[in-house]
Write an enzyme that holds these catalytic residues in place. Structure first.
Site, PDB file in Angstrom:
ATOM      1  N   SER A  35       0.757  -1.053  -0.014  1.00 35.25           N
ATOM      2  CA  SER A  35      -0.229   0.178  -0.018  1.00 35.25           C
ATOM      3  C   SER A  35       0.755   1.152  -0.020  1.00 35.25           C
ATOM      4  O   SER A  35       0.544   2.200  -0.802  1.00 35.25           O
ATOM      5  CB  SER A  35      -0.889   0.140   1.276  1.00 35.25           C
ATOM      6  OG  SER A  35      -1.826  -0.999   1.194  1.00 35.25           O
ATOM      7  N   HIS A  59       0.837   4.251   4.265  1.00 34.60           N
ATOM      8  CA  HIS A  59       0.036   5.011   3.212  1.00 34.60           C
ATOM      9  C   HIS A  59       0.438   6.480   3.272  1.00 34.60           C
ATOM     10  O   HIS A  59       0.715   7.056   2.376  1.00 34.60           O
ATOM     11  CB  HIS A  59      -1.500   4.798   3.563  1.00 34.60           C
ATOM     12  CG  HIS A  59      -2.137   3.615   3.368  1.00 34.60           C
ATOM     13  ND1 HIS A  59      -3.706   3.530   4.008  1.00 34.60           N
ATOM     14  CD2 HIS A  59      -1.516   2.472   3.114  1.00 34.60           C
ATOM     15  CE1 HIS A  59      -3.827   2.324   3.481  1.00 34.60           C
ATOM     16  NE2 HIS A  59      -2.641   1.346   3.373  1.00 34.60           N
TER      17      HIS A  59
END
Length: 393
Positions: free
Chosen positions: A205, A257
């Site tokens: 991610s 993230h």
């Protein structure tokens, strides 16, 4: 390798089109008004779309996208190997989708993402801060980006990677996009390790968010290319905001993230810079030519590179000095999880006390005080860990 000398278009939005089709005048149109009729006609004939004028320039070649599909294939292969090592029927016994045999998943109470146990992810190279800091296993900052917690996790990341990555590789080539992906994943791992101190973190991610960050900064650094920049920026910001918003749910490593996006955003200014519109339009004209890059592009490039280097140095020094980011930012944990009446943000690892009396195996979770008994004779450590995780949920 992998390049084609054909027309290309920017990833987001439209570039400037032929002036005859554009109702808005470019500043050069005003200048051309004072030219003679013959000069004016000659200048008009020399104008074409930004991409066509850029043909033959390295930054505007269309590349055949092969690296991103290779990354996707590598992630899938690593997941298959992880499931093979996990071997739920032998090590845990309580499995989901038993018909898959050795590749069956851990019980969904333990891993709702349909994947391996946390112990297997740790063994395969998941990000474990204690092992990174105390056992000098810094390689986990990279290896964790190739592991996934389950089929659901893998599918979401790989579909996003294919959608974004192939378009970016086609525009900028495998070297720049490969570096953007790998370095962004590394940056996400560092921020995750500074704030999530007790969890095993895995997933691509951070690297995928790095591509999103690079797409956004590419618009700013190549500002003169785009004709619909505001709409493009708003669209991209909404996409990023929605995904970061979902990251506050429990079980999601939003620090990876954020770290990946910030790294990709800065790296985009460095790697994805292109010559400005004026240089492309006049590079073949006789006489003095404008500089290849505008001053603002050089300023963005320099500041971003300095911030990147400083950020990585500060992050790595803090990490290997065992600095806990939460001690210096009391509210930062809300960036990764917001507690509600429906879920808790307790990220402490599952820990249990156990007793064995004949075939009766008893266990108590130290986190929530729950107890349970099982008919098991000397279960292996992997089975104990699996039961403990389920009990502490």
């Amino acid at each position: 390798m992998g390049e084609k000398d054909s027309e290309t278009a920017p990833i987001w939005g439209k570039t400037r089109q032929r002036e005859s089709n554009n109702t808005q005048q470019h500043p050069m149109d005003v200048e051309s008004a004072s030219l003679s009729g013959q000069q004016h006609r000659s200048l008009n004939r020399s104008r074409s779309s930004y991409e066509q004028r850029g043909r033959g320039v390295k930054e505007f070649r269309s590349w055949f996208p092969w690296l991103i599909p290779c990354f996707v294939a590598a992630n899938v292969v690593v997941f298959a190997i992880t499931m093979y090592v996990n071997n739920c029927p032998k090590k845990s016994g309580d499995c989901f989708a038993d018909f898959l045999g050795r590749f069956s998943f851990q019980n969904t109470r333990e891993n709702p993402l349909l994947g391996p146990s946390s112990l297997t992810l740790q063994t395969m190279g998941g990000l474990d801060v204690k092992k990174v800091v105390k056992q000098d296993e810094g390689w986990r900052l990279l290896s964790c980006n190739w592991l996934h917690g389950g089929v659901v996790h893998l599918l979401v990341n790989m579909l996003t990677l294919l959608f974004i990555g192939i378009r970016m590789e086609r525009e900028f080539g495998f070297i720049r996009i490969g570096l953007l992906y790998l370095i962004s994943g590394f940056g996400g791992s560092i921020l995750s390790a500074l704030f999530l101190r007790s969890n095993i973190s895995v997933g691509a991610s951070g690297a995928v968010f790095g591509l999103l960050g690079g797409m956004l900064s590419e618009i700013f650094i190549n500002w003169t290319i785009y004709s619909n920049k505001v709409v493009t920026i708003i669209t991209l910001v909404i996409i990023v905001a929605v995904n970061l918003g979902l990251g506050v749910l429990p079980g999601v490593d939003n620090f990876a993230h954020i770290g990946g996006f910030a790294t990709g955003f800065l790296l985009g200014f460095v790697l994805l810079i292109r010559p400005h519109y004026g240089w492309i339009n006049q590079r073949d004209a006789p006489g003095a030519k404008p500089h290849r890059y505008k001053m603002y592009q050089g300023i963005f490039w320099t500041i971003s590179l300095l911030l990147l280097v400083a950020g990585f140095i500060a992050g790595l020094i803090s990490l290997f000095n065992n600095v806990d980011g939460n001690e210096h930012c009391s509210w930062c944990h809300y960036l990764s999880c917001v507690p509600t009446s429906k879920w808790s943000c307790n990220r402490e690892p599952a820990s249990c006390t156990t007793t064995q009396l004949g075939n009766q195996f008893s266990m108590t979770c130290l986190r929530n005080g729950k107890s349970a008994s099982y008919i098991l004779a000397n279960p292996p450590d992997s089975r104990i860990n699996s039961l403990c995780v389920q009990l502490c949920r």
